[in-house]
Write an enzyme that holds these catalytic residues in place. Sequence first.
Site, short mmCIF file in Angstrom:
data_model
loop_
_atom_site.label_atom_id
_atom_site.label_comp_id
_atom_site.label_asym_id
_atom_site.label_seq_id
_atom_site.Cartn_x
_atom_site.Cartn_y
_atom_site.Cartn_z
N PRO A 90 0.44 -1.65 0.12
CA PRO A 90 -0.14 -0.24 0.06
C PRO A 90 0.73 1.25 0.01
O PRO A 90 2.25 1.70 0.36
CB PRO A 90 -0.84 0.22 1.29
CG PRO A 90 -0.58 -1.64 1.25
CD PRO A 90 0.11 -1.59 0.74
N CYS A 91 0.37 2.35 -0.93
CA CYS A 91 1.07 3.31 -1.34
C CYS A 91 1.03 4.85 -0.25
O CYS A 91 1.10 5.54 0.06
CB CYS A 91 1.35 4.47 -2.03
SG CYS A 91 -0.62 4.29 -3.26
N GLN A 92 -0.53 4.31 0.46
CA GLN A 92 -1.14 4.98 1.71
C GLN A 92 0.29 6.50 2.21
O GLN A 92 -0.15 7.71 2.11
CB GLN A 92 -2.16 4.89 2.38
CG GLN A 92 -3.48 4.75 1.31
CD GLN A 92 -3.45 2.98 1.73
OE1 GLN A 92 -2.47 2.72 0.59
NE2 GLN A 92 -4.49 2.39 1.25
#
Length: 240
Positions: free
Chosen positions: A79-81
């Site tokens: 995930p890149c959040q």
Amino acid sequence: MSAPLRVLDLFSGIGGFSLGLERAGCQTAAFCEIDEFPRSILTKRWPEVPCHDDVRTLSANELVPHGGADIGLVCGGFPCQDISNAGRRAGLDGAKSGLWSEMRRLIEECAPEHVIIENSSHGRRHWLPAVISDLGALGFEAIAMEISAHDLGFPHERRRTWVLADTCGGRLRASHEAICARRASSEFRPRWPSQPGVSGVADGLPRGVDRPRRRALGNAVVPLIPQVIGEAIQQARAAA
């Protein structure tokens, strides 16, 4: 003929990684995806492939009954959040992007020959040095390269950083050279002008697509990119 590379596909989404890698001659051994809607797509399209629901509880021991002992390639876009410029900027200490530590653990447990990682180019300084360092500690040489959908002839950017890691440096360099050569060839010359970048909006999606599908498509990789990477890996393996 040698057996196909068996793939552990983490943070699988709707299967863009595996779709491309299977076109390159690989075989998906298992998926891991926590969101219900993408998992339903994986189950429909790959009914024979086990689909685990949480990378935090998955272990190599669970993969053994499905041939996990011979995983040759681990792939995924964690995930890149917490690492993208549009995200929370907590880096790899964040609750979402910190799941890289679970991917790293599974790479260590499965001991594959190859690893492919995809993530945000805009926030690469928040994740790339640490990921390269972690892979090195596990015995991998790694190369990072930026590839966009537009590089392969599509009318939108989706610019991402891809990390290729291998236990054999010569094979890794051969794979990298083959990818660069194909990207530069007329085979992938863009056929349309690129759409302008729109922060926070998945390029190329019509407004009528409902939210679960927009989210799934927006998070997906362009399958042609892992296909080109997979073909380069296979070519380098055959030449070794």
